[in-house]
Design a protein around this motif. Structure first.
Motif, PDB file in Angstrom:
ATOM      1  N   LYS A 104      11.659   9.704  21.247  1.00 47.23           N
ATOM      2  CA  LYS A 104      11.243   9.217  20.024  1.00 47.23           C
ATOM      3  C   LYS A 104      10.242   9.854  18.828  1.00 47.23           C
ATOM      4  CE  LYS A 104      13.804   5.689  21.276  1.00 47.23           C
ATOM      5  NZ  LYS A 104      15.322   5.446  21.345  1.00 47.23           N
ATOM      6  N   HIS A 105      10.636   9.095  17.809  1.00 53.81           N
ATOM      7  CA  HIS A 105       9.706   9.870  16.515  1.00 53.81           C
ATOM      8  C   HIS A 105       8.272   9.068  16.007  1.00 53.81           C
ATOM      9  CE1 HIS A 105      11.501  13.763  17.013  1.00 53.81           C
ATOM     10  NE2 HIS A 105      12.396  13.168  17.791  1.00 53.81           N
ATOM     11  N   VAL A 106       7.787   9.505  14.937  1.00 53.91           N
ATOM     12  CA  VAL A 106       6.985   8.512  13.902  1.00 53.91           C
ATOM     13  C   VAL A 106       7.118   9.674  12.867  1.00 53.91           C
ATOM     14  CG1 VAL A 106       4.111   8.593  13.463  1.00 53.91           C
ATOM     15  CG2 VAL A 106       5.069   8.030  15.912  1.00 53.91           C
ATOM     16  N   ILE A 107       7.171   9.060  11.512  1.00 54.40           N
ATOM     17  CA  ILE A 107       7.633   9.623  10.027  1.00 54.40           C
ATOM     18  C   ILE A 107       6.241   9.010   9.549  1.00 54.40           C
ATOM     19  CG2 ILE A 107       8.939   9.980   8.390  1.00 54.40           C
ATOM     20  CD1 ILE A 107      10.488   9.014  11.282  1.00 54.40           C
ATOM     21  N   ASN A 108       5.395  10.112   9.163  1.00 56.06           N
ATOM     22  CA  ASN A 108       4.082   9.766   8.225  1.00 56.06           C
ATOM     23  C   ASN A 108       4.765   9.757   6.738  1.00 56.06           C
ATOM     24  OD1 ASN A 108       2.747  11.155  10.308  1.00 56.06           O
ATOM     25  ND2 ASN A 108       1.990   9.107   9.640  1.00 56.06           N
ATOM     26  N   ILE A 109       4.841   8.990   6.036  1.00 55.07           N
ATOM     27  CA  ILE A 109       4.923   8.548   4.279  1.00 55.07           C
ATOM     28  C   ILE A 109       3.716   8.307   3.395  1.00 55.07           C
ATOM     29  CG2 ILE A 109       7.190   8.466   2.723  1.00 55.07           C
ATOM     30  CD1 ILE A 109       8.727   7.240   5.111  1.00 55.07           C
ATOM     31  N   PHE A 110       3.478   9.210   2.841  1.00 46.94           N
ATOM     32  CA  PHE A 110       2.370   9.670   1.474  1.00 46.94           C
ATOM     33  C   PHE A 110       3.336   9.626   0.079  1.00 46.94           C
ATOM     34  CE2 PHE A 110      -0.657  10.718  -1.247  1.00 46.94           C
ATOM     35  CZ  PHE A 110      -1.181   9.972  -1.403  1.00 46.94           C
ATOM     36  N   GLY A 111       3.312   8.671  -0.815  1.00 46.49           N
ATOM     37  CA  GLY A 111       3.874   8.897  -1.908  1.00 46.49           C
ATOM     38  C   GLY A 111       3.199   7.995  -3.471  1.00 46.49           C
ATOM     39  N   GLY A 112       4.411   8.011  -4.314  1.00 46.26           N
ATOM     40  CA  GLY A 112       3.820   7.309  -5.050  1.00 46.26           C
ATOM     41  C   GLY A 112       4.032   6.438  -6.007  1.00 46.26           C
ATOM     42  N   HIS A 113       3.867   5.977  -7.300  1.00 41.80           N
ATOM     43  CA  HIS A 113       2.959   5.096  -6.779  1.00 41.80           C
ATOM     44  C   HIS A 113       3.408   3.501  -7.135  1.00 41.80           C
ATOM     45  CE1 HIS A 113       1.452   8.478  -9.758  1.00 41.80           C
ATOM     46  NE2 HIS A 113       2.725   8.663 -10.260  1.00 41.80           N
ATOM     47  N   ALA A 114       2.423   3.284  -6.607  1.00 41.91           N
ATOM     48  CA  ALA A 114       1.972   1.902  -6.159  1.00 41.91           C
ATOM     49  C   ALA A 114       0.671   1.504  -6.586  1.00 41.91           C
ATOM     50  CB  ALA A 114       2.444   1.519  -4.808  1.00 41.91           C
ATOM     51  N   PRO A 115       0.335   0.526  -8.075  1.00 39.88           N
ATOM     52  CA  PRO A 115      -0.211   0.223  -8.373  1.00 39.88           C
ATOM     53  C   PRO A 115      -1.650  -0.435  -7.470  1.00 39.88           C
ATOM     54  CG  PRO A 115       1.026   0.130 -10.059  1.00 39.88           C
ATOM     55  CD  PRO A 115       1.527  -0.008  -8.919  1.00 39.88           C
ATOM     56  N   TYR A 116      -2.529  -0.647  -7.481  1.00 36.53           N
ATOM     57  CA  TYR A 116      -3.385  -1.060  -6.638  1.00 36.53           C
ATOM     58  C   TYR A 116      -3.459  -3.060  -7.757  1.00 36.53           C
ATOM     59  CZ  TYR A 116      -8.084  -3.633  -5.461  1.00 36.53           C
ATOM     60  OH  TYR A 116      -9.061  -4.205  -5.318  1.00 36.53           O
ATOM     61  N   LYS A 117      -3.270  -3.141  -8.179  1.00 38.73           N
ATOM     62  CA  LYS A 117      -3.310  -4.933  -9.094  1.00 38.73           C
ATOM     63  C   LYS A 117      -1.514  -4.351  -9.789  1.00 38.73           C
ATOM     64  CE  LYS A 117      -5.056  -8.197 -11.715  1.00 38.73           C
ATOM     65  NZ  LYS A 117      -6.529  -8.748 -12.643  1.00 38.73           N
ATOM     66  N   LEU A 118      -0.892  -5.442  -9.303  1.00 35.10           N
ATOM     67  CA  LEU A 118       0.731  -5.378  -9.807  1.00 35.10           C
ATOM     68  C   LEU A 118       0.287  -6.023 -11.036  1.00 35.10           C
ATOM     69  CD1 LEU A 118       2.576  -6.480  -7.214  1.00 35.10           C
ATOM     70  CD2 LEU A 118       2.867  -3.518  -8.359  1.00 35.10           C
ATOM     71  N   ARG A 119       1.120  -5.964 -12.580  1.00 32.38           N
ATOM     72  CA  ARG A 119       1.215  -6.767 -13.360  1.00 32.38           C
ATOM     73  C   ARG A 119       2.537  -8.607 -13.023  1.00 32.38           C
ATOM     74  NH1 ARG A 119       5.636  -3.545 -14.995  1.00 32.38           N
ATOM     75  NH2 ARG A 119       8.234  -4.618 -15.414  1.00 32.38           N
ATOM     76  N   ASP A 120       0.968  -9.276 -14.478  1.00 31.85           N
ATOM     77  CA  ASP A 120       1.944 -10.544 -14.173  1.00 31.85           C
ATOM     78  C   ASP A 120       1.708 -11.171 -13.562  1.00 31.85           C
ATOM     79  OD1 ASP A 120       2.968  -9.403 -17.138  1.00 31.85           O
ATOM     80  OD2 ASP A 120       5.337  -9.054 -16.140  1.00 31.85           O
ATOM     81  N   GLY A 121       0.669 -10.671 -12.274  1.00 28.85           N
ATOM     82  CA  GLY A 121       0.201 -11.187 -11.803  1.00 28.85           C
ATOM     83  C   GLY A 121       0.784 -11.614 -10.612  1.00 28.85           C
ATOM     84  N   ALA A 122       1.457 -10.105  -9.895  1.00 28.14           N
ATOM     85  CA  ALA A 122       2.320 -10.214  -8.855  1.00 28.14           C
ATOM     86  C   ALA A 122       1.924 -10.009  -7.709  1.00 28.14           C
ATOM     87  CB  ALA A 122       3.595  -8.786  -9.409  1.00 28.14           C
ATOM     88  N   SER A 123       1.860 -10.387  -6.297  1.00 27.97           N
ATOM     89  CA  SER A 123       1.470 -10.516  -5.117  1.00 27.97           C
ATOM     90  C   SER A 123       2.102  -9.283  -4.252  1.00 27.97           C
ATOM     91  CB  SER A 123       1.510 -11.455  -5.317  1.00 27.97           C
ATOM     92  OG  SER A 123       1.016 -11.624  -3.108  1.00 27.97           O
ATOM     93  N   TRP A 124       1.236  -8.261  -3.715  1.00 27.18           N
ATOM     94  CA  TRP A 124       1.726  -7.184  -2.319  1.00 27.18           C
ATOM     95  C   TRP A 124       2.472  -8.096  -1.228  1.00 27.18           C
ATOM     96  CZ3 TRP A 124       4.154  -2.978  -3.933  1.00 27.18           C
ATOM     97  CH2 TRP A 124       3.241  -2.269  -4.745  1.00 27.18           C
ATOM     98  N   ALA A 125       1.847  -9.127  -1.420  1.00 29.61           N
ATOM     99  CA  ALA A 125       2.384  -9.922   0.485  1.00 29.61           C
ATOM    100  C   ALA A 125       3.975 -10.325  -0.431  1.00 29.61           C
ATOM    101  CB  ALA A 125       1.260 -11.257   0.088  1.00 29.61           C
ATOM    102  N   ASP A 126       4.369 -10.356  -1.934  1.00 33.27           N
ATOM    103  CA  ASP A 126       5.537 -10.848  -1.798  1.00 33.27           C
ATOM    104  C   ASP A 126       6.513  -9.603  -2.339  1.00 33.27           C
ATOM    105  OD1 ASP A 126       5.342 -13.509  -1.724  1.00 33.27           O
ATOM    106  OD2 ASP A 126       5.086 -13.162  -4.087  1.00 33.27           O
ATOM    107  N   GLU A 127       6.343  -8.237  -2.704  1.00 32.56           N
ATOM    108  CA  GLU A 127       6.104  -6.878  -2.933  1.00 32.56           C
ATOM    109  C   GLU A 127       6.639  -5.451  -2.012  1.00 32.56           C
ATOM    110  OE1 GLU A 127       8.240  -6.892  -5.826  1.00 32.56           O
ATOM    111  OE2 GLU A 127       7.954  -8.820  -7.029  1.00 32.56           O
ATOM    112  N   LYS A 128       5.773  -6.108  -0.777  1.00 28.82           N
ATOM    113  CA  LYS A 128       5.673  -4.772  -0.352  1.00 28.82           C
ATOM    114  C   LYS A 128       6.847  -4.553   0.716  1.00 28.82           C
ATOM    115  CE  LYS A 128       1.927  -4.678   2.098  1.00 28.82           C
ATOM    116  NZ  LYS A 128       0.507  -4.908   3.378  1.00 28.82           N
ATOM    117  N   ARG A 129       7.661  -5.960   0.815  1.00 22.99           N
ATOM    118  CA  ARG A 129       8.243  -5.806   1.516  1.00 22.99           C
ATOM    119  C   ARG A 129       9.979  -4.628   0.501  1.00 22.99           C
ATOM    120  NH1 ARG A 129      11.303 -11.377   2.386  1.00 22.99           N
ATOM    121  NH2 ARG A 129      11.625 -11.857  -0.198  1.00 22.99           N
TER     122      ARG A 129
END
Length: 535
Positions: free
Chosen positions: A400-425
């Protein structure tokens, strides 16, 4: 255990451990206090799903300085570097480009896109290396304060200039790097967009900027200053990044350095302008003549010290120190690693591309930034998938394998009150879609995926707003202005309180240099700090 020490270090990230280890080596009784249950800060190896361990935050080694490795004898304490292979960049379909430490190999790759760029590349590489050599000379310097008028400060500034008098005209190259965009800097040398994007990619790693943003040229050099083997000096560590901090901790322990975990510092104690120790969240007091903070400058000055102990000018500088982050990290457990359509082992000369950048073109990088600039995550993020389990079988079950993925961009704070709890997936899907485009079917191999966005990085390991460097690497936040004018010499307005983290010169990355330099300055001050406190 004792509650009285010579020095207390706040935070067991790699810089805190380096600082503590050097001080313990010099004979000082040293205590490191760590908020989490595990030592290492962002350089840790943790199980993120049953049976799979990953370098959960920082993920490759490039900048850990050979001097630190040598002084602390880290090789003796388990540090084993596994060089990454050449950088492989899929471009879509069967097309690709490879970037290698081997000059001739890189020239041959560049020649497929531009004969001019292939021919000029050795000259560019020498030019950039000469610029990097200038910066390397400054890494272990304590920043001076060029505007203070005391004779003592004048001598420090004059001494710095004299030591580096042979830099000469190369100083102008630093001005270009610090002010130009990555695109402008590279366009002075190269004509092909694909070739420029291979190098401009580095300017986007960990920064809230695009390749056309002024000042991003410097970030290219910051990432390519590593002095280890592997593409751009980047490599893996056997056992994950936690093996680095474990080795530093073991090195310090032989000199008596103590580490206490699950001991979050709630307050730095101050009396009559001098540090007297710290108080933990559970009410324990520890006394010391010196305290070194590995916490971000924003955390130290705004959360751990009562404002009446600090000048208003410093607090204003800290409040305007830019830490807004758009970086994200994914840790993926998979049956198989990505199988890139464009990769051919016989043609490339290595069996698997453990180190990959996906961002086919300057416009691709800039559009990823455009999305974040307006408060949203990139519809097509740039990503760095690395697969340490190709060379390190200690991180995953057999096969089996582990893949580390680093990237951008994903702002600390999303516009219009959107939540990372909803958008992370949705971000997770966007990342996997990008990889699937280059390695069809990879998402079907995923067993489990952990996605960490900037608020997660802040909450778990204290990175300010999730910034992997503790703050932008821009001209206004470097050298004598990092983290604030007049206080870039690892000291603070409070006698005995020092800074040793990535908020200080020379900035972020797992280098250990801020910790080394802070320990040196504490040692210089030690005789004065031993003087009896005024009653």
């Amino acid at each position: 255990m004792s509650t009285t020490y010579d020095v207390i270090v706040i935070g067991s990230g790699h810089n805190g451990l380096v600082c503590g280890a050097y001080l313990a080596k010099s004979g000082l009784k040293t205590l490191v206090l760590e908020r989490r249950e595990i030592v290492g800060g962002a350089a840790v190896t943790e199980e993120f799903t049953p049976g799979f361990r990953a370098s959960r935050f920082s993920y490759v080694m490039s900048l850990l300085h050979p001097r630190v490795i040598r002084d602390l004898e880290l090789d003796t304490f388990g540090l084993e570097v596994l060089p990454a292979n050449d950088l492989f960049c899929p471009l879509g379909g069967d097309d690709y480009i490879v970037f290698s430490d081997d000059m001739r190999k890189t020239q041959a790759e560049f020649a497929r896109f531009s004969r001019h760029d292939a021919e000029i590349y050795p000259q560019f590489a020498r030019y950039l290396e000469e610029s990097a050599a200038v910066v390397r000379q400054l890494l272990f310097e304590t920043p001076v304060d060029p505007v203070r008028r005391s004779w003592r400060d004048f001598k420090k500034s004059a001494s710095l200039l004299w030591r580096h008098r042979r830099i000469g005209d190369r100083a102008y190259r630093l001005v270009d790097l610090l002010t130009q965009s990555a695109v402008d800097y590279l366009s002075a040398w190269f004509e092909n967009d694909t070739i420029k994007s291979v190098l401009a990619y580095y300017a986007s790693i960990g920064t809230f900027a695009g390749p056309r943003s002024p000042g991003t040229a410097y970030v290219i050099m910051h990432h390519l200053m590593g002095e280890h083997q592997g593409a751009g000096g980047w490599g893996f560590v056997r056992g994950g990044m936690g093996a680095i901090t474990a080795a530093i901790a073991r090195s310090g322990a032989r000199f008596g350095m103590e580490i206490v975990t699950q001991a979050p510092v709630a307050e730095v104690l101050v009396s009559a302008g001098r540090v007297t120790g710290v108080r933990t969240a559970d009410g324990r007091d520890f006394s010391a003549r010196a305290v070194a903070s590995n916490a971000a400058a924003t955390t130290l000055f705004r959360r751990l010290i009562a404002p009446e102990h600090l000048p208003a000018e410093l607090l204003r500088e800290i409040d305007t120190f830019r830490t807004f982050s758009t970086a994200f990290k994914m840790n993926v457990a998979a049956h198989q690693p990505p199988r890139y359509r464009a990769f051919d082992a016989a043609r490339q000369g290595f069996r698997y591309p453990t180190y990959v950048h996906i961002a086919p073109g300057i416009d691709y990088l800039e559009r990823a930034y455009d999305d974040a600039k307006y408060g949203w995550y990139s519809r097509k993020p740039f990503v760095t998938p690395v697969v340490p389990t190709i060379v390190d079988d200690s991180l995953a079950p057999a096969g089996k394998h582990v893949i580390n993925i680093f990237g951008g961009h994903a702002p600390y704070k999303l516009r219009d009150g959107a939540s990372w709890a909803d958008e992370k997936r949705n971000l997770t899907k966007a990342v996997l879609d990008v990889i699937d485009e280059m390695a069809p079917g990879f998402s079907g191999q995923v067993i489990e995926a952990e996605t960490l966005v900037a608020p997660d990085l802040e909450a778990i390991v204290g990175l300010p707003q999730g910034h992997i460097f503790h703050g932008e690497l821009s001209a206004d936040q470097l050298f004598w202005q990092r983290p604030a004018p007049h206080w870039a010499d690892y000291r603070t307005p409070i006698t005995g309180l020092h800074q040793c983290g990535s908020s200080t010169h020379p900035g972020g990355g797992v280098s250990g240099i801020p910790g080394h330099n802070a320990a040196r300055e504490i040692a210089k001050d030690w005789k004065r700090l031993q003087a009896p406190r005024a009653l």
